[in-house]
Design an enzyme around this catalytic site. Structure first.
Site, PDB file in Angstrom:
ATOM      1  N   ALA A 127      15.780  36.415  17.315  1.00 58.67           N
ATOM      2  CA  ALA A 127      15.314  37.656  16.693  1.00 58.67           C
ATOM      3  C   ALA A 127      16.415  38.695  16.750  1.00 58.67           C
ATOM      4  CB  ALA A 127      14.046  38.158  17.401  1.00 58.67           C
ATOM      5  N   GLU A 243      25.872  27.624  12.650  1.00 55.76           N
ATOM      6  CA  GLU A 243      24.757  28.004  11.779  1.00 55.76           C
ATOM      7  C   GLU A 243      25.190  28.016  10.305  1.00 55.76           C
ATOM      8  OE1 GLU A 243      23.102  31.942  12.318  1.00 55.76           O
ATOM      9  OE2 GLU A 243      21.567  31.602  10.801  1.00 55.76           O
ATOM     10  N   ARG A 244      26.343  28.627  10.031  1.00 61.87           N
ATOM     11  CA  ARG A 244      26.784  28.741   8.634  1.00 61.87           C
ATOM     12  C   ARG A 244      27.205  27.405   8.054  1.00 61.87           C
ATOM     13  NH1 ARG A 244      29.726  34.438   9.901  1.00 61.87           N
ATOM     14  NH2 ARG A 244      27.795  35.640   9.801  1.00 61.87           N
ATOM     15  N   GLY A 343      12.143  20.913 -17.570  1.00 62.13           N
ATOM     16  CA  GLY A 343      11.347  21.646 -18.558  1.00 62.13           C
ATOM     17  C   GLY A 343      10.044  22.134 -17.958  1.00 62.13           C
ATOM     18  N   GLY A 368      24.053  35.388   6.985  1.00 65.54           N
ATOM     19  CA  GLY A 368      25.210  36.135   6.476  1.00 65.54           C
ATOM     20  C   GLY A 368      25.164  36.158   4.970  1.00 65.54           C
TER      21      GLY A 368
END
Lengths: 385, 249
Positions: A127, A243-244, A343, A368
């Site tokens: 958090a 993480e990235r 479609g 980020g």
């Protein structure tokens, strides 16, 4: 079968096989149902733990398995094959929530908290973002004031993955003065009095649990401090590489799912007397999509290799920032192309491409935002006035 | 007691198999290979017997080219204790494999040998039965349940029309059917542990087995392309076609 990168070992490929099998059996068949229901069953954490997926990268003594960045890339790329970012986000929320504990937590905290998380019995969340701002971590407003053996926490956190269901929250709080030097990380437990959670409705990731957290005079024992006081900023930054890179690999996986679904549809669907794939316009579109997937995948593995060898190299970190942008743009391109090729069927809920289309923006913002990534890349490369 | 499990390296079940253009076989270059799924069930069953305290050691064996080591490493990662590769570049037919396994059995002395009922590449469904005959051991094929007690294996078999339960004396041969168990997922720690487990390399000559093929493959062809179906207007037309065109009723 050529490996995705020459540095991959047979053990990396063995793990890929095992994850792929788990995904095909335990995730893909249920992804649509869970997304529509707005949640997936909690037992899934235990199943993933039994398959060894939750322990990747965590110390052996707590039930984990030491791993390199390639393992993380493979894991994210393969989990994405289920076509549901929501499953990935919540099932692996501990991959951002728990590393600060593993890297900076006290021995007692690690022994108390990590085994349950890695066994899939407890859920961990990170958090940091607040309603007033996300990427600008140094400006966060949630406060933790020391009172004897406790920190008293007040403030709000927004867009928190696993926010409602988590047992352990690694919360960034201000314990000191303004700026990055006054930030600490605190482990807040779900039954803390004054801690409330509100579920948030989202554009995508429906089966993922995302919440607004509120702390009203929450008393958190000082033993729950993760690392030293006022060193939280550094601990938070430490996990960004994995993480990235994981998000980039996931984006490539989702893009590949879109291409696969579009090709399958184009082979099946007949228009104007021939299969859709018989139309040159469609084939060219598919090739453009596949081209970007191949390029993005190669970039992800190249960046991974550079970070494995030099995790702090500014050029590698700049390349990672650009990789995240390129991979998520690839996902956007392929989701758009796939829905177009499908479609009407691509507009109706139930296809993987329709869901992935709704999950593009969160990938371009979370971990980020695109603009932050560009700034970071330029800074790392020394391109400043 | 010791359990021996044989594992075969085959083209992965997800791969769309292509016939070589010269008709000598199927294309295996640049094709993903993995463990025969029935053999995975066999490894899993042996491990469950070990976890139940019935078996003390699980040895896996594979016969074929050097790359079969990868398949053995997979079996070790699932949890087998050690592995034996009988290495040869010669094309192996079921009888040759059965002879090799017989020699390995005589060397290792297992009380139970568990094999997949068939391999998904050639679908021969012969090796287990041949091995039982060569060793003179009892066999229970197509197992969907295995219980071991008092020197006997009670095996539930999937047969036409239902389930049959047989009791056979150990040492014995068991071949696995699909519903025997659901193999576990291989975990990263076990993949890493498997690297360090012993893998012995043997040659057919050292086991005194002549593995030369007894059968020659003349030609391999793609199955004929299915023709598109037709829609019939009503049940009467369907019956008419079944009777006069298909001649099945």
């Amino acid at each position: 079968m050529a490996a995705a990168h020459p540095a991959l070992t047979p053990e990396h490929e063995a793990m890929r096989d095992s994850v792929r099998r788990f995904v095909a059996r335990e995730l893909t068949p249920h992804a649509t149902k869970w997304d529509e229901a707005g949640e997936f069953p909690r037992e899934l954490y235990k199943k993933a733990a039994a398959a060894g997926l939750l322990g990747v990268g965590f110390p052996e003594e707590y039930g984990g398995a030491p791993a390199d960045l390639f393992h993380h890339v493979i894991l994210s790329e393969e989990i994405a094959q289920c076509g549901s970012g929501g499953v990935h986000a919540s099932l692996f929320s501990h991959s951002i929530g728990a590393p600060p504990i593993a890297s900076a937590g006290s021995a007692a905290m690690k022994a108390r908290v990590l085994p349950g998380i890695i066994a899939g019995e407890k859920i961990s969340a990170l958090a940091i973002t607040e309603p007033s701002g996300g990427s600008d971590v140094a400006q966060l407003r949630t406060t933790a004031k020391r009172e004897g053996a406790y920190f008293v926490v007040n403030g709000e956190k927004a867009f928190i993955t696993s926010g409602v269901r988590a047992d352990y929250y690694s919360v960034a709080v201000r314990t000191g003065g303004p700026g990055a030097a006054g930030v600490s990380l605190l482990l807040v437990e779900r039954d803390t009095p004054g801690f409330t959670r509100t579920s948030l409705k989202k554009m995508g990731w429906w089966c993922s649990d995302t919440a607004l957290l509120r702390f009203d005079d929450c008393r958190v024992p000082v033993e729950n401090l993760i690392g030293e006081e006022n060193t939280g900023f550094r601990i938070i930054m430490r996990n960004f590489n994995s993480e990235r890179l994981g998000m980039s690999a996931g984006a490539v996986g989702f893009a590949a799912v879109c291409v696969e679904e579009a090709i399958a549809w184009a082979r099946e669907r007949t228009t104007f007397g021939q299969k859709l794939i018989g139309h040159q316009a469609i084939r060219h579109k598919l090739v453009d999509m596949q081209m970007r997937v191949a390029a993005a995948r190669a970039l992800v593995y190249d960046t991974c290799w550079k970070l494995v060898n030099a995790p702090r190299d500014p050029e590698a970190i700049a390349q990672l920032a650009m990789t995240k942008n390129f991979a998520t743009q690839t996902m956007q391109h392929c989701a758009d192309g796939a829905v177009q090729i499908l479609g009407g069927a691509g507009f109706i809920r139930g296809s993987r491409s329709e869901r992935i289309y709704r999950e593009v923006k969160v990938m371009m913002i979370g971990g980020g935002a695109e603009e932050i990534m560009k700034d970071l890349a330029a800074r790392q490369l020394g391109w400043q006035a | 007691m010791k359990a021996l499990v044989s594992v075969k390296r085959v083209i992965d079940y997800n791969v769309k198999v292509r016939v070589k253009s010269d008709g000598t076989g199927v294309e295996t270059a640049n094709v993903k290979m993995s463990m025969n799924p029935f053999d995975e069930i066999a490894v899993e069953e042996a491990l469950r017997l070990k976890e139940a305290g019935v078996v003390t050691e699980v040895v896996v064996v594979s016969c074929g080219v050097a790359a079969c080591q990868e398949t053995l490493r997979t079996a070790l990662a699932i949890g087998a204790d050690r592995a034996i590769l009988v290495e040869t570049d010669v094309e192996l037919q079921p009888l040759a494999v059965a002879k090799l396994l017989k020699a390995v059995c005589q060397k290792e002395g297992p009380q139970i040998v568990i094999l997949g009922k068939q391999a998904i590449d050639d679908d021969s469904n012969q090796t287990g039965q041949m091995l039982a005959a060569l060793l003179g051991w009892p066999q229970a094929t197509f197992a969907s349940k295995v219980v071991i007690a008092d020197g006997k294996a009670q095996v539930t078999r999937e047969v036409d029309g239902g389930l049959e339960t047989v009791s056979i004396k150990l040492p014995a041969i068991v071949t696995t059917d699909l519903r025997l168990n659901e193999p576990r997922y291989v975990t990263l720690p076990n993949i890493m542990k498997a690297k360090k487990k012993p893998l012995e390399n043997l040659k057919p000559d050292a086991l005194g087995v002549d593995v030369a093929p007894r059968l020659a493959t003349l030609k391999v062809l793609e199955p004929p392309k299915r023709k598109a179906g037709v829609k019939v207007p009503d049940a009467k037309a369907l019956v008419e076609k079944l009777r006069n065109e298909a001649k099945v009723i």
